[in-house]
Scaffold this motif. Structure first.
Motif, PDB file in Angstrom:
ATOM      1  N   ASP A 200       0.796  -1.456  -0.042  1.00  0.00           N
ATOM      2  CA  ASP A 200      -0.065  -0.011  -0.162  1.00  0.00           C
ATOM      3  C   ASP A 200       0.804   1.221  -0.042  1.00  0.00           C
ATOM      4  OD1 ASP A 200       0.912  -0.136   2.308  1.00  0.00           O
ATOM      5  OD2 ASP A 200      -0.907   0.299   3.744  1.00  0.00           O
ATOM      6  N   GLU A 201       2.032   1.178  -0.588  1.00  0.00           N
ATOM      7  CA  GLU A 201       2.826   2.432  -0.659  1.00  0.00           C
ATOM      8  C   GLU A 201       2.620   2.976  -2.179  1.00  0.00           C
ATOM      9  OE1 GLU A 201       6.741   1.785   0.533  1.00  0.00           O
ATOM     10  OE2 GLU A 201       6.405   1.987   2.590  1.00  0.00           O
ATOM     11  N   PHE A 202       2.080   3.980  -2.326  1.00  0.00           N
ATOM     12  CA  PHE A 202       1.871   4.457  -3.644  1.00  0.00           C
ATOM     13  C   PHE A 202       2.807   5.496  -4.159  1.00  0.00           C
ATOM     14  CE2 PHE A 202      -2.408   3.335  -1.901  1.00  0.00           C
ATOM     15  CZ  PHE A 202      -2.258   1.897  -2.651  1.00  0.00           C
ATOM     16  N   ARG A 203       3.822   5.289  -4.988  1.00  0.00           N
ATOM     17  CA  ARG A 203       4.762   6.396  -5.209  1.00  0.00           C
ATOM     18  C   ARG A 203       4.717   6.687  -6.820  1.00  0.00           C
ATOM     19  NH1 ARG A 203       8.841   6.409  -1.170  1.00  0.00           N
ATOM     20  NH2 ARG A 203       8.359   4.639   0.464  1.00  0.00           N
ATOM     21  N   ASN A 204       5.522   7.518  -7.150  1.00  0.00           N
ATOM     22  CA  ASN A 204       5.747   7.903  -8.535  1.00  0.00           C
ATOM     23  C   ASN A 204       6.491   6.900  -9.204  1.00  0.00           C
ATOM     24  OD1 ASN A 204       5.419   9.153 -11.203  1.00  0.00           O
ATOM     25  ND2 ASN A 204       6.140  11.379 -10.543  1.00  0.00           N
ATOM     26  N   GLY A 205       6.297   6.577 -10.435  1.00  0.00           N
ATOM     27  CA  GLY A 205       7.318   5.522 -11.183  1.00  0.00           C
ATOM     28  C   GLY A 205       6.711   4.631 -11.663  1.00  0.00           C
ATOM     29  N   ASN A 206       7.167   3.281 -11.806  1.00  0.00           N
ATOM     30  CA  ASN A 206       6.476   1.980 -12.577  1.00  0.00           C
ATOM     31  C   ASN A 206       5.508   1.533 -11.530  1.00  0.00           C
ATOM     32  OD1 ASN A 206       8.175   2.524 -14.698  1.00  0.00           O
ATOM     33  ND2 ASN A 206       9.986   1.346 -13.756  1.00  0.00           N
ATOM     34  N   GLY A 215      -9.428   9.324  -6.799  1.00  0.00           N
ATOM     35  CA  GLY A 215      -8.320   9.848  -7.567  1.00  0.00           C
ATOM     36  C   GLY A 215      -7.682   8.456  -8.191  1.00  0.00           C
ATOM     37  N   THR A 216      -6.592   8.712  -8.663  1.00  0.00           N
ATOM     38  CA  THR A 216      -5.624   7.585  -9.247  1.00  0.00           C
ATOM     39  C   THR A 216      -4.228   7.475  -8.639  1.00  0.00           C
ATOM     40  OG1 THR A 216      -6.806   7.876 -11.471  1.00  0.00           O
ATOM     41  CG2 THR A 216      -4.652   6.612 -11.296  1.00  0.00           C
ATOM     42  N   VAL A 217      -3.859   6.344  -8.266  1.00  0.00           N
ATOM     43  CA  VAL A 217      -2.453   6.054  -7.643  1.00  0.00           C
ATOM     44  C   VAL A 217      -1.807   5.075  -8.464  1.00  0.00           C
ATOM     45  CG1 VAL A 217      -3.243   6.849  -5.266  1.00  0.00           C
ATOM     46  CG2 VAL A 217      -3.392   4.442  -6.137  1.00  0.00           C
ATOM     47  N   ILE A 218      -0.474   4.993  -8.228  1.00  0.00           N
ATOM     48  CA  ILE A 218       0.352   4.000  -8.836  1.00  0.00           C
ATOM     49  C   ILE A 218       0.687   2.732  -7.986  1.00  0.00           C
ATOM     50  CG2 ILE A 218       2.519   3.291 -10.244  1.00  0.00           C
ATOM     51  CD1 ILE A 218       2.430   6.460 -11.006  1.00  0.00           C
ATOM     52  N   SER A 219       0.121   1.632  -8.163  1.00  0.00           N
ATOM     53  CA  SER A 219       0.164   0.571  -7.368  1.00  0.00           C
ATOM     54  C   SER A 219       1.235  -0.349  -7.773  1.00  0.00           C
ATOM     55  CB  SER A 219      -1.055  -0.132  -6.942  1.00  0.00           C
ATOM     56  OG  SER A 219      -0.862  -1.180  -6.419  1.00  0.00           O
ATOM     57  N   ARG A 220       1.806  -1.112  -6.972  1.00  0.00           N
ATOM     58  CA  ARG A 220       2.730  -2.218  -7.460  1.00  0.00           C
ATOM     59  C   ARG A 220       2.281  -3.266  -7.903  1.00  0.00           C
ATOM     60  NH1 ARG A 220       6.478  -2.202  -1.872  1.00  0.00           N
ATOM     61  NH2 ARG A 220       7.498   0.052  -2.138  1.00  0.00           N
ATOM     62  N   ARG A 221       2.713  -3.822  -9.071  1.00  0.00           N
ATOM     63  CA  ARG A 221       2.219  -4.924  -9.636  1.00  0.00           C
ATOM     64  C   ARG A 221       2.825  -6.373  -9.175  1.00  0.00           C
ATOM     65  NH1 ARG A 221       2.377  -3.948 -15.046  1.00  0.00           N
ATOM     66  NH2 ARG A 221       3.488  -1.767 -14.789  1.00  0.00           N
ATOM     67  N   HIS A 295       2.393   8.777  -1.808  1.00  0.00           N
ATOM     68  CA  HIS A 295       3.270   9.813  -2.210  1.00  0.00           C
ATOM     69  C   HIS A 295       2.969  10.514  -3.330  1.00  0.00           C
ATOM     70  CE1 HIS A 295       6.494   8.165   0.694  1.00  0.00           C
ATOM     71  NE2 HIS A 295       5.571   7.089   0.404  1.00  0.00           N
ATOM     72  N   HIS A 296       1.991  10.031  -3.992  1.00  0.00           N
ATOM     73  CA  HIS A 296       1.702  10.509  -5.291  1.00  0.00           C
ATOM     74  C   HIS A 296       0.216  10.219  -5.860  1.00  0.00           C
ATOM     75  CE1 HIS A 296       2.765  12.331  -9.327  1.00  0.00           C
ATOM     76  NE2 HIS A 296       2.030  11.259  -9.909  1.00  0.00           N
ATOM     77  N   TRP A 297      -0.712  11.225  -6.264  1.00  0.00           N
ATOM     78  CA  TRP A 297      -1.906  10.976  -6.855  1.00  0.00           C
ATOM     79  C   TRP A 297      -1.693  11.455  -8.313  1.00  0.00           C
ATOM     80  CZ3 TRP A 297      -6.116   9.404  -3.888  1.00  0.00           C
ATOM     81  CH2 TRP A 297      -5.921   9.466  -2.726  1.00  0.00           C
ATOM     82  N   VAL A 298      -1.942  10.685  -8.999  1.00  0.00           N
ATOM     83  CA  VAL A 298      -1.544  10.880 -10.676  1.00  0.00           C
ATOM     84  C   VAL A 298      -2.630  12.120 -11.218  1.00  0.00           C
ATOM     85  CG1 VAL A 298      -2.060   9.850 -13.118  1.00  0.00           C
ATOM     86  CG2 VAL A 298      -1.100   8.395 -10.950  1.00  0.00           C
ATOM     87  N   GLU A 299      -3.761  11.664 -10.781  1.00  0.00           N
ATOM     88  CA  GLU A 299      -4.755  12.934 -11.125  1.00  0.00           C
ATOM     89  C   GLU A 299      -4.771  14.225 -10.622  1.00  0.00           C
ATOM     90  OE1 GLU A 299      -8.487  10.857 -11.539  1.00  0.00           O
ATOM     91  OE2 GLU A 299      -8.003   9.739 -13.289  1.00  0.00           O
ATOM     92  N   ASN A 300      -4.807  13.871  -9.220  1.00  0.00           N
ATOM     93  CA  ASN A 300      -4.640  14.980  -8.130  1.00  0.00           C
ATOM     94  C   ASN A 300      -3.566  15.779  -7.636  1.00  0.00           C
ATOM     95  OD1 ASN A 300      -7.640  14.701  -8.630  1.00  0.00           O
ATOM     96  ND2 ASN A 300      -7.648  13.329  -6.634  1.00  0.00           N
ATOM     97  N   HIS A 301      -2.265  15.426  -8.286  1.00  0.00           N
ATOM     98  CA  HIS A 301      -1.307  15.782  -7.860  1.00  0.00           C
ATOM     99  C   HIS A 301      -1.136  17.475  -7.652  1.00  0.00           C
ATOM    100  CE1 HIS A 301      -0.564  15.925 -11.984  1.00  0.00           C
ATOM    101  NE2 HIS A 301       0.286  16.997 -11.911  1.00  0.00           N
ATOM    102  N   LYS A 302      -1.894  18.202  -8.473  1.00  0.00           N
ATOM    103  CA  LYS A 302      -1.850  19.644  -8.408  1.00  0.00           C
ATOM    104  C   LYS A 302      -2.474  20.049  -7.163  1.00  0.00           C
ATOM    105  CE  LYS A 302      -1.106  20.691 -13.471  1.00  0.00           C
ATOM    106  NZ  LYS A 302      -1.733  21.014 -14.409  1.00  0.00           N
ATOM    107  N   LEU A 303      -3.658  19.266  -6.805  1.00  0.00           N
ATOM    108  CA  LEU A 303      -4.557  19.598  -5.751  1.00  0.00           C
ATOM    109  C   LEU A 303      -3.837  19.443  -4.499  1.00  0.00           C
ATOM    110  CD1 LEU A 303      -6.943  20.230  -4.165  1.00  0.00           C
ATOM    111  CD2 LEU A 303      -7.844  17.694  -4.527  1.00  0.00           C
ATOM    112  N   LEU A 304      -2.854  18.182  -4.420  1.00  0.00           N
ATOM    113  CA  LEU A 304      -1.979  17.938  -3.276  1.00  0.00           C
ATOM    114  C   LEU A 304      -1.090  18.941  -2.896  1.00  0.00           C
ATOM    115  CD1 LEU A 304      -1.201  15.930  -1.189  1.00  0.00           C
ATOM    116  CD2 LEU A 304       0.042  14.695  -2.819  1.00  0.00           C
TER     117      LEU A 304
END
Length: 315
Positions: A200-206, A215-221, A295-304
């Motif tokens: 459950d650690e959502f970071r920018n990257g792959n 919103g949208t987050v980047i989750s580990r595959r 750590h990163h919201w894909v759609e809401n990073h500006k709001l954050l």
């Protein structure tokens, strides 16, 4: 990390465990009192924790919750973490029977049903409640349990922490190097054992872009990929704090995976299912989740970013 800083980190970690375990054994109530006060002070001093947690809560909960209520949720989240650390120290010196008494177990039959399939179980957990002791409570019931962790950079500190993890009945699998971690995870599953993954650690990257709290987050595959390749069951398990500060380990039914798609679509769909489970569970216990994990919201990073700016101006 330099050799000197590594030695300092090792010594301070060793000293912290020794002192903490000693106080936890002789005067646990005192340690809880101290941890609650430190959490209250820390909330005012840990600016990054306060800003990111409050901003993430605002994105997730929107206008449904007042600013005062969101601030209170973030404060209780930090209090919960500090109490988790005390409970970890107590568990190091506890017998199996004492751990059973301290942590109620609900839903064991779900785990047994998943293990009966013979392909091992990926225990899906999160930084929720006392996540430190999930594997410990399962281990005292006789389940062979390993936990996947991101190790400290300093090897001596990592070795020390692994040794203390063994004291609470948990084997360690280091997430790095990745190839070695996969080899160990596959070995655990082939033996029809438990491997705990806290995903459950959502970071920018792959990773996989998935919806989370609007919103949208980047989750580990990784968890979905591993389950699909090995046939392992995914069973959600979390250890929550109850209103009286008692602990309850909840084992939910196996998470149903979609194995009809192929390749990346299959991984995408099943990662979404895991994230959906996480959102539902966090919604039930919002003051027990570490909101720093986004750590990163894909759609809401500006709001954050805007929330953080406003908070800094207000503090």
């Amino acid at each position: 990390m330099s050799q000197l800083s590594g030695k300092v980190a090792h010594l301070s970690t060793w000293f912290g465990f020794k002192i903490g375990c000693g106080v936890a054994k002789t005067s646990p109530r005192t340690l809880y009192w101290i941890s609650d006060r430190l959490a209250a002070i820390g909330y005012r001093c840990f600016r990054d924790f306060r800003h990111r947690s409050v901003a993430n809560l605002r994105i997730a909960l929107g206008d449904r919750v007042s600013t005062v209520a969101i601030d209170a949720l973030a404060q209780r989240s930090l209090r919960n973490f500090f109490r988790c650390c005390v409970e970890l120290l107590i568990a190091i010196k506890s017998s199996d029977d004492e751990i059973r008494e301290q942590v109620i177990l609900v839903g064991r039959e779900n785990l047994d049903a998943a293990l009966a399939k013979g392909n091992g179980v990926l225990v899906l957990s999160a930084h929720l409640g006392n996540f430190f002791l999930v594997g410990s409570r399962l281990a005292v019931e006789g389940y062979a349990t390993s936990v996947l962790v991101n190790p400290p950079r300093d090897r001596s500190v990592a070795k020390l922490v692994d040794a203390y993890r063994l004291k609470i009945r948990q084997q360690t699998i280091h997430a790095r190097p990745r190839r070695e971690a996969l080899r160990e995870l596959n070995g655990v599953l082939r033996k029809n054992r438990l491997a705990i993954v806290i995903a459950d650690e959502f970071r920018n990257g792959n990773g996989v872009e998935v919806p989370f709290f609007g919103g949208t987050v980047i989750s580990r595959r990784g968890p979905a990929t591993l389950a699909l390749r090995t046939g392992a069951a995914i069973v959600p398990v979390y250890l929550i704090r109850q209103p009286d500060d008692g602990l309850k380990l909840i084992v939910e039914p196996e998470l149903e995976l979609d194995r009809s798609a192929k390749g990346s679509m299959e991984v995408q769909e099943n990662t979404m299912r895991m994230t959906r489970w996480l959102e539902q569970t966090v919604s039930a216990y919002p003051d027990q989740w570490n909101w720093m994990n986004v750590h990163h919201w894909v759609e809401n990073h500006k709001l954050l970013a805007g929330e953080k700016k406003q908070l800094r101006q207000a503090v």
